[in-house]
Scaffold this motif. Sequence first.
Motif, PDB file in Angstrom:
ATOM      1  N   LEU A 169       1.971   1.717  -3.583  1.00 43.72           N
ATOM      2  CA  LEU A 169       0.884   1.984  -4.517  1.00 43.72           C
ATOM      3  C   LEU A 169       0.232   3.346  -4.294  1.00 43.72           C
ATOM      4  O   LEU A 169      -0.155   4.020  -5.250  1.00 43.72           O
ATOM      5  CB  LEU A 169      -0.176   0.879  -4.413  1.00 43.72           C
ATOM      6  CG  LEU A 169       0.233  -0.493  -4.954  1.00 43.72           C
ATOM      7  CD1 LEU A 169      -0.801  -1.536  -4.579  1.00 43.72           C
ATOM      8  CD2 LEU A 169       0.421  -0.431  -6.467  1.00 43.72           C
ATOM      9  N   ILE A 170       0.105   3.750  -3.038  1.00 51.26           N
ATOM     10  CA  ILE A 170      -0.583   5.005  -2.743  1.00 51.26           C
ATOM     11  C   ILE A 170       0.216   6.210  -3.229  1.00 51.26           C
ATOM     12  O   ILE A 170      -0.317   7.299  -3.420  1.00 51.26           O
ATOM     13  CB  ILE A 170      -0.883   5.094  -1.229  1.00 51.26           C
ATOM     14  CG1 ILE A 170      -2.094   5.992  -0.968  1.00 51.26           C
ATOM     15  CG2 ILE A 170       0.329   5.621  -0.458  1.00 51.26           C
ATOM     16  CD1 ILE A 170      -2.603   5.920   0.455  1.00 51.26           C
ATOM     17  N   VAL A 219       0.834  -1.205   0.000  1.00 50.70           N
ATOM     18  CA  VAL A 219       0.000   0.000   0.000  1.00 50.70           C
ATOM     19  C   VAL A 219       0.867   1.253   0.000  1.00 50.70           C
ATOM     20  O   VAL A 219       0.565   2.241  -0.689  1.00 50.70           O
ATOM     21  CB  VAL A 219      -0.956  -0.002   1.208  1.00 50.70           C
ATOM     22  CG1 VAL A 219      -1.632   1.355   1.363  1.00 50.70           C
ATOM     23  CG2 VAL A 219      -2.017  -1.087   1.043  1.00 50.70           C
ATOM     24  N   MET A 226      -5.634   1.883  -0.135  1.00 49.03           N
ATOM     25  CA  MET A 226      -5.714   2.522  -1.443  1.00 49.03           C
ATOM     26  C   MET A 226      -6.970   3.378  -1.585  1.00 49.03           C
ATOM     27  O   MET A 226      -6.967   4.395  -2.280  1.00 49.03           O
ATOM     28  CB  MET A 226      -5.690   1.450  -2.544  1.00 49.03           C
ATOM     29  CG  MET A 226      -4.368   0.733  -2.679  1.00 49.03           C
ATOM     30  SD  MET A 226      -3.013   1.876  -3.014  1.00 49.03           S
ATOM     31  CE  MET A 226      -3.576   2.617  -4.541  1.00 49.03           C
TER      32      MET A 226
END
Length: 421
Positions: free
Chosen positions: A136-137, A133, A382
């Motif tokens: 991805l964030i 995360v 997310m």
Amino acid sequence: MAADEIRRGSDYQLRLREFPVGAQMLFVAFGALVLVPLLTGLNPNVALFCAGLGTLLYQVLTKGRIPIFLGSSFAFIAPIMFCVKTYGVPATMGALAVVGAVYALAALVIRLRGVEILLRLLPTIVTGPVIMVIGLILAPVGVAMAMGRTGDGAAVLYPEKTAMLVSFFSLAVTVTVAIYGRGMLRLLPILSGIGAGYLLSLILGIVDFSAVAAAPWFAVPSFVGPAFSLDAMIVIVPVAIAPIIEHFGGILAIGQVTGRNYLENPGVDRSLLGDGVATALAGCLGGPPLTTYAEVTGAVALTKIYNPALMTWAALTAVCLAFVGKLGALLQSIPTPVMGGIMLLLFGAIMVVGLNSLVREGADLMEPRNMVIVALIIVLGMGRMTFSLGGVHLEGIGLAGVAGVVLNLVLPLPRRKTDTD
């Protein structure tokens, strides 16, 4: 001490003739070390000072036995960026100082109960998705900066075609060095990419040197004191879950390189305490949190020189460079697309680290318990889900981390495992 004696042993001996090798260790760490403050809006000179002083404190607390250098932690980039924008730099620093205290508390738990208790509370099925995360964030931030915009995409800083040329050139050089580089060069992909992107930016005329010209040669770093905000703490502190687990990996890695068991001597509790004290210090001065640097471990493996005193020279060099005012101004003159190109790879790599930890663990993600934990951590993080109860407010990465820990504790283990317990 002869070179072969230095290579065989790891007893601490500080000798002036080893200064060039020690300074080289800082050179290896430099690109990643200053990248974090440049991305998060913190001062790179302060980051250099905190890394140097933090490493010296770490050496004291670990009895000068581990050849490790502490640099800026990538795990906290997303929450730092959010908290700086939402709560301000002082509140962010206060939360990071508390992270150092959490490390120290974890070290105390390890000393009293052993490493196993933390591994039960924070298994890979929790830490892996949290790391994913974190990477991805940040992806939209990297893409926006690579396209010549601000991190939130709200404002255009450079023409898009020019920005894309610079960012992809920086990315291409970084990837090329990481894959095809040999020897010490292979340890410097980020520094190589930044240097190449900066050179192209100079050719294209998009570098502004006015701040560099105005900066003094000698200047005290712009330290920032902490302010303690519960909201900022709730966002940042849960992220400490992943770096605590990563710390064990860092200690195991350097132990494998030197052939020594640092988990027992001086002990992982001392090592984590050293990391915690250094991180708390950085939070009190305005620097990013610190962590053990794999780049430097790679350099130790390459040179086969295991004397921990080399890290003292690296740390002292970092502290001295922190007072060079023009260095900080030069670093801050790096155009946004250069950093954006590096981030495209960097943030993806963070996600891959989390994914790889699940792969190495052999986790069955189709098993209902594992599926629930991983799915909710990623979606809550997310989706930037928010949760408030009384004075407690959780969102994004913080909520995802807390949810993962709670789910791991309350969900029953698969029947096939409980039958063998």
